[in-house]
Design a protein around this motif. Structure first.
Motif, mmCIF file in Angstrom:
data_model
loop_
_atom_site.group_PDB
_atom_site.id
_atom_site.type_symbol
_atom_site.label_atom_id
_atom_site.label_comp_id
_atom_site.label_asym_id
_atom_site.label_seq_id
_atom_site.Cartn_x
_atom_site.Cartn_y
_atom_site.Cartn_z
ATOM 1 N N GLN A 11 0.761 -1.227 -0.124
ATOM 2 C CA GLN A 11 0.050 0.009 -0.031
ATOM 3 C C GLN A 11 0.900 1.141 0.025
ATOM 4 O O GLN A 11 1.821 1.255 0.778
ATOM 5 N N ALA A 12 0.504 1.989 -0.924
ATOM 6 C CA ALA A 12 1.166 3.288 -0.843
ATOM 7 C C ALA A 12 0.816 4.157 -0.021
ATOM 8 O O ALA A 12 -0.355 4.314 0.344
ATOM 9 N N PRO A 13 1.803 5.467 0.675
ATOM 10 C CA PRO A 13 1.128 6.077 1.846
ATOM 11 C C PRO A 13 0.211 7.030 1.257
ATOM 12 O O PRO A 13 0.263 7.355 0.070
ATOM 13 N N GLU A 14 -0.645 7.707 2.106
ATOM 14 C CA GLU A 14 -1.892 8.517 1.521
ATOM 15 C C GLU A 14 -1.328 9.575 0.871
ATOM 16 O O GLU A 14 -1.846 10.154 -0.034
ATOM 17 N N GLU A 15 -0.279 10.205 1.468
ATOM 18 C CA GLU A 15 0.183 11.402 0.957
ATOM 19 C C GLU A 15 1.087 11.323 -0.310
ATOM 20 O O GLU A 15 1.420 12.247 -0.876
ATOM 21 N N VAL A 169 2.633 6.110 -7.681
ATOM 22 C CA VAL A 169 1.277 5.298 -7.896
ATOM 23 C C VAL A 169 0.954 5.239 -9.282
ATOM 24 O O VAL A 169 0.838 6.252 -9.819
ATOM 25 N N ALA A 170 0.872 3.912 -9.840
ATOM 26 C CA ALA A 170 0.375 3.744 -10.972
ATOM 27 C C ALA A 170 -1.149 3.803 -11.204
ATOM 28 O O ALA A 170 -1.952 4.323 -10.133
ATOM 29 N N LYS A 190 1.170 13.055 -11.532
ATOM 30 C CA LYS A 190 1.718 13.804 -10.425
ATOM 31 C C LYS A 190 1.741 13.059 -8.758
ATOM 32 O O LYS A 190 2.382 13.710 -8.006
ATOM 33 N N SER A 191 1.623 11.803 -8.931
ATOM 34 C CA SER A 191 1.664 10.971 -7.869
ATOM 35 C C SER A 191 2.912 10.275 -7.688
ATOM 36 O O SER A 191 2.954 9.145 -7.842
ATOM 37 N N TYR A 192 4.122 11.438 -7.460
ATOM 38 C CA TYR A 192 5.428 10.590 -7.267
ATOM 39 C C TYR A 192 6.192 11.494 -6.457
ATOM 40 O O TYR A 192 5.741 12.544 -6.218
#
Length: 206
Positions: A11-15, A169-170, A190-192
């Motif tokens: 699981q990726a962290p929410e931030e 996040v993919a 932008k999720s990196y």
């Protein structure tokens, strides 16, 4: 190196998730890609010099072989023992001391094999804090360990940040970890972000 892990595995962290903000009129916004597209991009970036392994449950590891043109001066290692896989970039200054600490063979143990042994100690002889495993490692490095039987991911970056490492996040929510910023930036919208230094992340074994 590249690791892609389905949300069922890690699981990726929410931030790390970028909020879904509609782009302004006429503006181009890069959309996240699916894991198969990301893997294809990685192989395209290293034609003829990359390899990958896919696992049931939604995990992919990909690396560049030793004959590839050098993209950095850091060594790259990939190995496995008993269904535990490690991709390691960089080097350990205290490798010999750690080999003796874990009772391993000096001639046949490299950094990746040492990290696997440290992971297995964490997994099998706990409780042993995951952050202590990383604190014992002195050098400039980044690694990803995937335990295909336990479905555990253990990844870390040395506190000096000498090896570039990024995660994102993919499109399907998978966690993407890679030392190539262009791959992560082109894959995760932008999720990196830069991978955090000095601490193990994702889901080390309980």
């Amino acid at each position: 190196m590249l690791g892609i892990f389905h949300p069922a595995v890690a699981q990726a962290p929410e931030e790390l998730h970028s909020p879904a903000v509609p782009p302004s009129p006429g503006a181009f916004r890069r959309q996240p890609k699916n894991p198969d597209e990301i893997l294809k991009d990685f192989h395209s970036a290293h034609p003829g010099h990359s390899f990958s392994a896919s696992f049931t449950g939604g995990a992919v590891l990909a690396s560049v072989d030793g004959h590839a043109p050098r993209t950095s001066f850091h060594q790259r290692l990939f190995c496995s023992i008993d269904d535990v896989y490690c991709m390691f970039v960089g080097s350990l200054d205290n490798l010999s001391a750690l080999i003796r600490q874990y009772g391993l063979c000096i001639k046949s143990t490299n950094e990746a094999l040492l990290v696997i042994e440290a992971y297995r100690t964490l997994r099998d002889r706990g409780p042993y804090p995951a952050d202590q495993v990383v604190k014992d490692l002195s050098g400039t490095f980044a690694f990803i360990v995937f335990d295909s039987k336990a479905g555990s991911v253990f990844a870390a970056l040395s506190s000096d940040g000498g090896v570039p490492l990024f995660w994102g996040v993919a499109a399907d929510g998978s966690v993407v970890i890679c030392d190539d910023l262009a791959i992560v930036k082109g894959s995760c919208g932008k999720s990196y972000a830069p991978f955090p230094t000095g601490t193990p992340c994702i889901n080390p074994p309980d």
